[in-house]
Design an enzyme around this catalytic site. Structure first.
Site, PDB file in Angstrom:
ATOM      1  N   SER A  66      11.549 -56.276 -46.668  1.00 29.53           N
ATOM      2  CA  SER A  66      11.453 -57.482 -47.521  1.00 29.53           C
ATOM      3  C   SER A  66      11.893 -57.038 -48.789  1.00 29.53           C
ATOM      4  O   SER A  66      11.723 -55.785 -49.416  1.00 29.53           O
ATOM      5  CB  SER A  66      10.163 -58.324 -47.727  1.00 29.53           C
ATOM      6  OG  SER A  66       9.762 -58.700 -46.417  1.00 29.53           O
TER       7      SER A  66
HETATM    8  N1  SAH Z   1       6.670 -56.140 -43.121  1.00 30.06           N
HETATM    9  C1  SAH Z   1       7.746 -55.502 -42.620  1.00 30.06           C
HETATM   10  C2  SAH Z   1       9.003 -56.514 -42.757  1.00 30.06           C
HETATM   11  C3  SAH Z   1       9.250 -57.116 -41.422  1.00 30.06           C
HETATM   12  S1  SAH Z   1      10.429 -57.943 -41.009  1.00 30.06           S
HETATM   13  C4  SAH Z   1       8.175 -54.344 -43.591  1.00 30.06           C
HETATM   14  O1  SAH Z   1       7.516 -54.116 -44.591  1.00 30.06           O
HETATM   15  O2  SAH Z   1       9.287 -53.789 -43.441  1.00 30.06           O
HETATM   16  C5  SAH Z   1       9.635 -59.042 -39.689  1.00 30.06           C
HETATM   17  C6  SAH Z   1       9.407 -58.098 -38.532  1.00 30.06           C
HETATM   18  O3  SAH Z   1       8.451 -59.116 -37.766  1.00 30.06           O
HETATM   19  C7  SAH Z   1      10.249 -57.643 -37.562  1.00 30.06           C
HETATM   20  O4  SAH Z   1      10.114 -56.092 -37.308  1.00 30.06           O
HETATM   21  C8  SAH Z   1      10.293 -58.375 -36.397  1.00 30.06           C
HETATM   22  O5  SAH Z   1      10.370 -57.537 -35.153  1.00 30.06           O
HETATM   23  C9  SAH Z   1       8.575 -58.749 -36.226  1.00 30.06           C
HETATM   24  N2  SAH Z   1       8.321 -59.788 -35.296  1.00 30.06           N
HETATM   25  C10 SAH Z   1       8.941 -60.985 -35.055  1.00 30.06           C
HETATM   26  N3  SAH Z   1       8.120 -61.677 -34.127  1.00 30.06           N
HETATM   27  C11 SAH Z   1       7.182 -61.060 -34.002  1.00 30.06           C
HETATM   28  C12 SAH Z   1       5.822 -61.175 -33.209  1.00 30.06           C
HETATM   29  N4  SAH Z   1       5.561 -62.329 -32.491  1.00 30.06           N
HETATM   30  N5  SAH Z   1       4.910 -60.249 -33.200  1.00 30.06           N
HETATM   31  C13 SAH Z   1       4.915 -59.109 -33.883  1.00 30.06           C
HETATM   32  N6  SAH Z   1       5.960 -58.698 -34.826  1.00 30.06           N
HETATM   33  C14 SAH Z   1       7.124 -59.672 -34.887  1.00 30.06           C
END
Ligand code: SAH
Length: 244
Positions: free
Chosen positions: A94
């Site tokens: 993000s």
């Molecule tokens: N917090 C992260 C940003 C993540 S982007 C950072 O600081 O980099 C969103 C993430 O959510 C992705 O890695 C994606 O794979 C994950 N995601 C999507 N659906 C999910 C689920 N059901 N359970 C766990 N993770 C999930």
């Protein structure tokens, strides 16, 4: 949307700051050089008028955590710019402002145990690491979760615990949590997450479809859950149970 504007001066400085070849210790000097752009990021993207992040602990975490360590090599020179970046597998880290905003909205305390859904790069978890007691983070894509765990361990974020799994189900073994932060967007707030939030606890979560999403803050009371929309956003969708 105003928080997506990328100030050109900052982007140019980041690029210029990464290109000097003449430092004796590459890793230390790189970190020092990034410290300047990190400080600039805080001033220009977080505390500037219209952004208004004011929680000193959050600002200090944002000024300390080496964001460039959490982005792929090819994007390191853009690590402190005012936008999200790709981290592979169609996912993104993000925008710094969004990480700071969500951290501030959580109102974290040093004694809190936090559940994060969507570990991604591990950056948001690293920012929370110094603000709370423990961070429990769930990532559905194994390769991303493994890489984030390695990065966090290498950098010494020992109170962050990463698990591969479907975050829709939360992390029942360590529930209930004081705080929950969700960094992928389900179409509705998952019931298991509400169940795993302590009474009096807060959750911040983007909800909606890709075209229309809002960040909500939820507060769990004994008899109800209060919900307030705080920011229009665009997160990657929650997969797994979040798609049901
Ligand atoms: N917090 C992260 C940003 C993540 S982007 C950072 O600081 O980099 C969103 C993430 O959510 C992705 O890695 C994606 O794979 C994950 N995601 C999507 N659906 C999910 C689920 N059901 N359970 C766990 N993770 C999930």
């Amino acid at each position: 949307m105003r928080w997506q504007a990328a100030p050109c001066a900052l982007a140019c400085l980041v690029v210029a700051g990464c290109s000097s070849p003449s430092e004796p210790d590459a890793s230390v000097s790189q970190n020092d050089r990034f410290a300047d752009v990190r400080e600039k990021m805080v001033k220009e993207q977080l505390t500037s008028p219209g952004r208004d992040i004011s929680d000193e602990r959050v600002l200090s975490a944002m000024a300390t955590v080496p964001r460039h360590e959490f982005v792929p090599e090819a994007y390191k020179h853009q690590a402190y710019e005012d936008h999200p970046l790709p981290i592979g597998f169609g996912q993104t880290i993000s925008q710094p402002f969004v990480v700071a905003f969500m951290s501030e909205q959580l109102r974290p305390l040093e004694t809190n145990r936090v559940l994060e859904i969507g570990t991604g790069s591990g950056y948001q978890a690293a920012v929370l690491s110094s603000l709370v007691k423990d961070v429990y983070s769930v990532e559905i894509i194994e390769a991303l979760g493994d890489r984030a765990r390695e990065t966090l361990q290498r950098l010494g974020y020992d109170n962050v615990h990463v698990r591969i799994g479907d975050g829709f189900e939360g992390w029942p073994e360590f529930a209930p949590f004081d705080l929950i932060i969700v960094t992928c967007a389900p179409e509705q707030v998952p019931d298991p997450l509400v169940e795993q939030l302590k009474e009096g606890g807060r959750m911040i979560i983007p909800v909606g479809t890709e075209g229309s999403q809002f960040l909500y803050v939820l507060e769990k009371r004994s008899d109800r859950v209060e919900r307030k929309a705080v920011l229009p956003v665009r997160f990657v969708p929650m997969t797994g149970g979040g798609k049901r």
